[in-house]
Design an enzyme around this catalytic site. Structure first.
Site, PDB file in Angstrom:
ATOM      1  N   ARG A   1      -4.205  16.121   0.704  1.00 20.86           N
ATOM      2  CA  ARG A   1      -4.069  16.229  -0.750  1.00 20.86           C
ATOM      3  C   ARG A   1      -5.313  16.862  -1.380  1.00 20.86           C
ATOM      4  O   ARG A   1      -5.214  17.642  -2.328  1.00 20.86           O
ATOM      5  CB  ARG A   1      -3.800  14.844  -1.355  1.00 20.86           C
ATOM      6  CG  ARG A   1      -2.329  14.435  -1.230  1.00 20.86           C
ATOM      7  CD  ARG A   1      -2.137  12.953  -1.026  1.00 20.86           C
ATOM      8  NE  ARG A   1      -2.710  12.113  -2.056  1.00 20.86           N
ATOM      9  CZ  ARG A   1      -2.848  10.788  -1.934  1.00 20.86           C
ATOM     10  NH1 ARG A   1      -2.464  10.198  -0.809  1.00 20.86           N
ATOM     11  NH2 ARG A   1      -3.344  10.073  -2.910  1.00 20.86           N
TER      12      ARG A   1
ATOM     13  N   ARG B   1       0.850  -1.184   0.000  1.00 20.00           N
ATOM     14  CA  ARG B   1       0.000   0.000   0.000  1.00 20.00           C
ATOM     15  C   ARG B   1       0.887   1.236   0.000  1.00 20.00           C
ATOM     16  O   ARG B   1       1.977   1.221   0.593  1.00 20.00           O
ATOM     17  CB  ARG B   1      -0.910   0.037   1.232  1.00 20.00           C
ATOM     18  CG  ARG B   1      -1.914  -1.098   1.304  1.00 20.00           C
ATOM     19  CD  ARG B   1      -2.737  -1.009   2.588  1.00 20.00           C
ATOM     20  NE  ARG B   1      -3.581  -2.181   2.757  1.00 20.00           N
ATOM     21  CZ  ARG B   1      -4.843  -2.283   2.326  1.00 20.00           C
ATOM     22  NH1 ARG B   1      -5.399  -1.243   1.718  1.00 20.00           N
ATOM     23  NH2 ARG B   1      -5.533  -3.379   2.517  1.00 20.00           N
TER      24      ARG B   1
END
Length: 235
Positions: free
Chosen positions: A184, A172
């Site tokens: 983000r 991941r």
């Protein structure tokens, strides 16, 4: 689904494709490249290519990046202009990561006008942020071949075994956690906020549901691009 190049549907299109991380912008850009022969122009990729090629601009870019300084708009404009002059852009262009400011938007207008081109569409893949957080945090991939999976939507057919290469090793991304994803998303909003009103005033912006199935998103984008000469206001 059409596989004809853009030139067969009329004049080549120049578009800006916007979307936060995980909205599927990369997937849709790849389809447009494959199916329409368009070129995806990523500012980051162009800078790295210029540095690797060792051009004069590339050398300047390398020094700036190594010094950790902000990249000047005029130099970015030179790199973008040179890339637009390459023959593979004749089937249309997808701008990725540019423009991000009002000054860059004005610079892009000049670059296109100098080459007898226009900006045709600004397409934003809209998302429901909490759903997007769940989409991103559930992602993982095969450590060997890179095949992508998801905790809820796409598990391997055999538990712990990659469907493609048979590996039992998965990974991941370190930043695929809820806090990093929300950061983000906030950065994306901050970067797009200055330019969206510019293009909305010109009737160029269309919002597409980025949470819809991939085929539906692709169909919506194709419908927009298949209306030559039609400016669409954001819905």
């Amino acid at each position: 689904m059409s596989t004809a190049p853009a030139a067969m549907a009329g004049r080549p299109l120049n578009i800006i494709l916007l979307g936060p991380p995980g909205a599927g912008k990369g997937t849709q850009a790849e389809r447009l490249v494959k199916e329409r022969g368009m070129v995806q122009l990523s500012t980051g990729d162009m800078l790295r290519a210029a540095v690797k090629a060792g051009t004069e601009i590339g050398k300047m870019a390398d020094e700036i990046m190594k010094a950790g300084k902000l990249f000047p708009d005029d130099l970015m404009s030179q790199i973008l202009g040179a890339r637009l002059d390459e023959p593979d852009t004749e089937n249309g262009v997808i701008f990725d990561g540019y423009p991000r400011t009002q000054a860059q938007a004005a610079s892009l207008d000049r670059l296109l006008e100098e080459r007898g081109r226009t900006l045709d569409h600004v397409i934003e893949l809209s998302v429901e942020e909490e759903a997007l957080v769940n989409r991103i945090t559930g992602r993982f991939s095969c450590a060997k071949c890179g095949t992508g999976y998801h905790d809820a939507y796409k598990l391997p057919k055999l538990q712990g075994i990659c469907d493609v290469c048979g590996s039992d090793q998965f990974k991941r991304r370190a930043d695929d956690n809820a806090e990093a994803v929300r950061t983000r998303l906030a950065e994306y909003r901050a970067k797009t906020a200055p330019i969206l009103p510019i293009y909305e005033e010109r009737g160029l912006v269309t919002h597409v549901d980025g949470m819809a199935p991939i085929e539906d998103v692709n169909g919506a984008i194709e419908a927009i691009l298949n209306e030559p000469g039609c400016s669409r206001a954001g819905a």
